[in-house]
Enzyme design. Structure first.
Site, PDB file in Angstrom:
ATOM      1  N   ASN A  22      43.803  65.663 -29.035  1.00 15.06           N
ATOM      2  CA  ASN A  22      43.086  66.256 -30.171  1.00 15.06           C
ATOM      3  C   ASN A  22      42.722  65.208 -31.214  1.00 15.06           C
ATOM      4  OD1 ASN A  22      43.076  68.774 -29.098  1.00 15.06           O
ATOM      5  ND2 ASN A  22      44.711  69.609 -30.374  1.00 15.06           N
ATOM      6  N   HIS A  46      52.228  70.861 -25.389  1.00 14.20           N
ATOM      7  CA  HIS A  46      50.867  71.191 -25.788  1.00 14.20           C
ATOM      8  C   HIS A  46      49.962  71.341 -24.572  1.00 14.20           C
ATOM      9  CE1 HIS A  46      46.927  70.061 -27.895  1.00 14.20           C
ATOM     10  NE2 HIS A  46      47.190  71.339 -28.082  1.00 14.20           N
ATOM     11  N   SER A 102      49.116  72.834 -31.863  1.00 13.03           N
ATOM     12  CA  SER A 102      48.140  71.767 -31.664  1.00 13.03           C
ATOM     13  C   SER A 102      47.872  71.060 -32.977  1.00 13.03           C
ATOM     14  CB  SER A 102      46.844  72.326 -31.095  1.00 13.03           C
ATOM     15  OG  SER A 102      46.429  73.441 -31.819  1.00 13.03           O
ATOM     16  N   GLU A 159      50.786  67.696 -23.074  1.00 11.90           N
ATOM     17  CA  GLU A 159      51.402  66.675 -23.923  1.00 11.90           C
ATOM     18  C   GLU A 159      52.805  67.166 -24.281  1.00 11.90           C
ATOM     19  OE1 GLU A 159      47.670  64.693 -26.298  1.00 11.90           O
ATOM     20  OE2 GLU A 159      48.242  66.710 -26.891  1.00 11.90           O
TER      21      GLU A 159
HETATM   22  N1  CAA Z   1      40.837  80.970 -17.302  1.00  6.71           N
HETATM   23  C1  CAA Z   1      41.253  80.704 -16.035  1.00  6.71           C
HETATM   24  N2  CAA Z   1      40.523  79.989 -15.161  1.00  6.71           N
HETATM   25  C2  CAA Z   1      39.313  79.545 -15.568  1.00  6.71           C
HETATM   26  C3  CAA Z   1      38.816  79.790 -16.868  1.00  6.71           C
HETATM   27  C4  CAA Z   1      39.636  80.541 -17.743  1.00  6.71           C
HETATM   28  N3  CAA Z   1      39.253  80.792 -18.996  1.00  6.71           N
HETATM   29  N4  CAA Z   1      37.608  79.191 -16.982  1.00  6.71           N
HETATM   30  C5  CAA Z   1      37.348  78.615 -15.809  1.00  6.71           C
HETATM   31  N5  CAA Z   1      38.376  78.815 -14.964  1.00  6.71           N
HETATM   32  C6  CAA Z   1      38.502  78.302 -13.606  1.00  6.71           C
HETATM   33  C7  CAA Z   1      37.582  78.984 -12.654  1.00  6.71           C
HETATM   34  O1  CAA Z   1      38.175  80.121 -12.077  1.00  6.71           O
HETATM   35  C8  CAA Z   1      37.314  77.885 -11.636  1.00  6.71           C
HETATM   36  O2  CAA Z   1      38.403  77.800 -10.737  1.00  6.71           O
HETATM   37  P1  CAA Z   1      38.160  77.505  -9.178  1.00  6.71           P
HETATM   38  O3  CAA Z   1      37.460  76.179  -9.092  1.00  6.71           O
HETATM   39  O4  CAA Z   1      39.572  77.485  -8.615  1.00  6.71           O
HETATM   40  O5  CAA Z   1      37.340  78.616  -8.650  1.00  6.71           O
HETATM   41  C9  CAA Z   1      37.339  76.597 -12.458  1.00  6.71           C
HETATM   42  O6  CAA Z   1      38.083  76.915 -13.629  1.00  6.71           O
HETATM   43  C10 CAA Z   1      35.963  76.114 -12.817  1.00  6.71           C
HETATM   44  O7  CAA Z   1      35.315  77.175 -13.515  1.00  6.71           O
HETATM   45  P2  CAA Z   1      33.755  77.455 -13.525  1.00  6.71           P
HETATM   46  O8  CAA Z   1      33.150  76.999 -12.220  1.00  6.71           O
HETATM   47  O9  CAA Z   1      33.521  78.860 -13.952  1.00  6.71           O
HETATM   48  O10 CAA Z   1      33.233  76.640 -14.727  1.00  6.71           O
HETATM   49  P3  CAA Z   1      33.081  75.096 -14.915  1.00  6.71           P
HETATM   50  O11 CAA Z   1      33.031  74.311 -13.667  1.00  6.71           O
HETATM   51  O12 CAA Z   1      31.960  75.008 -15.865  1.00  6.71           O
HETATM   52  O13 CAA Z   1      34.437  74.686 -15.651  1.00  6.71           O
HETATM   53  C11 CAA Z   1      35.815  74.419 -17.521  1.00  6.71           C
HETATM   54  C12 CAA Z   1      34.853  75.326 -16.794  1.00  6.71           C
HETATM   55  C13 CAA Z   1      37.041  74.167 -16.659  1.00  6.71           C
HETATM   56  C14 CAA Z   1      36.212  75.099 -18.812  1.00  6.71           C
HETATM   57  C15 CAA Z   1      35.077  73.025 -17.770  1.00  6.71           C
HETATM   58  O14 CAA Z   1      33.854  73.253 -18.411  1.00  6.71           O
HETATM   59  C16 CAA Z   1      35.877  72.076 -18.622  1.00  6.71           C
HETATM   60  O15 CAA Z   1      36.728  71.345 -18.123  1.00  6.71           O
HETATM   61  N6  CAA Z   1      35.572  72.042 -19.942  1.00  6.71           N
HETATM   62  C17 CAA Z   1      36.298  71.220 -20.914  1.00  6.71           C
HETATM   63  C18 CAA Z   1      37.438  72.033 -21.463  1.00  6.71           C
HETATM   64  C19 CAA Z   1      38.268  71.261 -22.460  1.00  6.71           C
HETATM   65  O16 CAA Z   1      37.889  70.230 -22.998  1.00  6.71           O
HETATM   66  N7  CAA Z   1      39.460  71.803 -22.752  1.00  6.71           N
HETATM   67  C20 CAA Z   1      40.339  71.223 -23.768  1.00  6.71           C
HETATM   68  C21 CAA Z   1      39.973  71.730 -25.135  1.00  6.71           C
HETATM   69  S1  CAA Z   1      41.030  71.091 -26.389  1.00  6.71           S
HETATM   70  C22 CAA Z   1      42.390  72.089 -26.310  1.00  6.71           C
HETATM   71  O17 CAA Z   1      42.450  73.081 -25.639  1.00  6.71           O
HETATM   72  C23 CAA Z   1      43.530  71.648 -27.129  1.00  6.71           C
HETATM   73  C24 CAA Z   1      43.700  72.391 -28.371  1.00  6.71           C
HETATM   74  O18 CAA Z   1      44.747  72.250 -28.968  1.00  6.71           O
HETATM   75  C25 CAA Z   1      42.642  73.222 -28.935  1.00  6.71           C
END
Ligand code: CAA
Length: 510
Positions: A177, A127, A106, A139
């Protein structure tokens, strides 16, 4: 991340070989896979048989030669170039000549990795986003050396997994990112400067911009060490001060506070749930009497909201005598000041006088009245939304901001507090991010669809930045950015030429 990617591939009916560095790490990986798929079983999203089939498709090993027959290998080791190069040298040795080798990096340059292998034409970036099983974006990064066929094969595989592939060139941070981390780091700087608290910033970005998580909860999810690495890499390329890692982040990483993975980052993760939910207001307390001054869409929206919340609404200066709260909603600062001065003359003692503009300092408007101690900023980032940002100035009398927050709460608004600074919280964080997206579009690195897909599918944003700019108004974006620039003199806040050009031409970006 490696376990998450393995799960995604196995869910896509592919046979997967998962390699770890040693037996302990392998067991941790197995645990991740079992917990993640087990969670889906518990939620009724997967049968136990389905879970078993997914896990059976994954062979775990510590022996690189087990990768010998793979068509594609995805590396997801820690973000150290020396380590990645060693891993790719080993992959080069054990993998078939026609195998594509991909890095999930990343922050590092895929080209830097490619040039040390014997097959630079077959090296790509893939990515994934955290959590990999959930986020729909991947990506796909092509370097100047990658052969088109390798990119096409990987993009087709990603599509077959039910994800969306966005194919782009090799620049630090790629699309998502590059746009996300300027914003995350600016939030950390905002905390560092005492502009607003962690909880107020997280609440503001969820309630005011519709994001699934606030910046501090998200940094804890990503891992603060990873955030630091990405910022260092992006800063090395952009030389933009907004990418210079905030001390608030660096200090935590040095202290071993890495976020969810270590149990403590910006938050303590003790399984007790997020502590940043806004307090409920007391439904028994009667809704206040509110003066809404001004004409135009904001005044109409505020009056309609107050009416829906059961408040009595007064709309002329002559009727303000019994108002608890007077909200100035003029369309420009000069008209707003005149309305506020009139309100200060007729409102009762103890009434709160609120200024809605986030581009003129509240203190300037307050000092024009005879009672600056009663004046606060009350900004609604979305006219028809439910978030009110409340800013006290250095002369706001003690208790006035509390009264403003209580009154806004009684109108059904979620409130957050901040200092009297341009853009308050939401606009100060979102418009520079939107400006970055417009600059990326202007530079031709990615198209509007790719940029919007990156943020909606990679980071769960309700809409992409290019669509946001057209919806919020390019003229508003330029006005807020100019106010931020005037306050900070930071060139990163200056509106990018593409925005200014579209405003002059009165044309949306799409
Ligand atoms: N692993 C697997 N599945 C997961 C999980 C995990 N760690 N966390 C949540 N889930 C799943 C749940 O099982 C649930 O699935 P279903 O709908 O099929 O039951 C779904 O995701 C929604 O989960 P929750 O209801 O528990 O929680 P939520 O609605 O608050 O969603 C989230 C959680 C998906 C993380 C949401 O808050 C979100 O989209 N957040 C933003 C995350 C983001 O920005 N990610 C990118 C970060 S940058 C990056 O990763 C790049 C890098 O290089 C660092």
């Amino acid at each position: 991340m490696g376990a998450g990617i393995a799960e995604v591939l196995a869910r896509g009916d592919l046979a997967v070989v998962g390699i770890e560095v040693n037996a302990d790490a392998l067991e941790r990986g197995r645990g991740h896979l079992e917990r993640s798929t087990g969670r889906a079983v518990k939620r009724g999203r997967l049968t136990e048989e389905g879970q078993r089939e997914i896990l059976d498709r994954i062979t775990l090993s510590v022996d690189f030669t087990d990768l010998g027959e793979c068509d594609l290998v995805i590396e997801a080791v820690p973000e150290r170039l020396d380590l990645k190069r060693r891993v790719f040298a080993e992959l080069d040795r054990v993998c078939r000549d026609d195998a594509v080798l991909a890095s999930n990096t990343s922050s590092l340059s895929v080209t830097d990795i490619a040039v040390t292998t014997g097959r630079p034409t077959k090296i790509v970036g893939v990515h994934f986003f955290n959590p990999a099983p959930v986020m729909k974006l991947v990506e796909v990064i092509r370097t100047v050396l990658t052969e088109p066929e390798a990119v096409e094969r990987v993009a087709a595989l990603v599509d077959g997994l039910g994800k969306t592939a966005v194919t782009i060139g090799d620049r630090a941070g790629f699309v998502a990112n590059r746009l996300l981390f300027g914003y995350l780091n600016q939030a950390a700087t905002m905390l560092e400067s005492g502009h607003a608290t962690r909880d107020d910033i997280d609440t503001a970005m969820k309630a005011g911009a519709g994001l699934p998580m606030g910046p501090f909860a998200l940094m804890d999810l990503i891992g603060l060490d990873t955030c630091l690495e990405i910022l260092e890499a992006v800063h090395a390329e952009s030389r933009d001060r907004r990418h210079a890692p905030s001390p608030a982040l660096r200090e935590r990483v040095t202290a071993g506070l890495l976020g969810r993975k270590s149990g403590h980052g910006f938050y303590v993760h003790d399984g007790q749930g997020s502590p940043d939910e806004p307090a409920e207001h007391d439904a028994e307390t009667p809704a206040p009497i509110v003066g809404v001054l001004g004409t135009g869409p904001l005044a109409d929206a505020v009056a309609a909201h107050c009416g829906r919340a059961g408040g009595q609404v007064r709309t002329t200066a002559a009727e303000l005598g019994d108002c608890d709260l007077v909200i100035e909603c003029a369309q420009d600062a000069e008209a707003g000041r005149a309305l506020l001065v009139a309100a200060a003359e007729s409102a009762k003692e103890g009434a709160v006088l609120a200024v809605t503009s986030a581009t003129v300092p509240v203190i300037e408007q307050a000092m024009a009245t005879g009672r600056p101690g009663d004046v606060v900023g009350l900004h609604l980032p979305e006219a028809d939304g439910t978030l009110a940002e409340i800013a006290a100035t250095v002369v706001t009398a003690p208790g006035v901001a509390d009264r403003a927050a209580a009154l806004a709460g009684r109108l059904g608004l979620t409130t957050v507090r901040c200092r009297d600074r341009a853009g308050f919280i939401v606009d100060a964080l979102r418009f520079p991010y939107l400006n970055d997206a417009a600059a990326m579009l202007g530079a031709g690195y990615a198209g509007a669809d790719a940029i919007d897909a990156a943020m909606t599918l990679g980071c769960g944003y309700p809409s992409g930045p290019i669509a946001d700019l057209d919806r919020l108004g390019l003229d508003r974006a330029v006005t807020v950015l100019r106010a931020l620039y005037a306050e900070t003199r930071d060139p990163a806040f200056a509106p990018t030429p593409l925005l200014a050009e579209h405003v002059t031409a009165a044309r949306p970006l799409r």
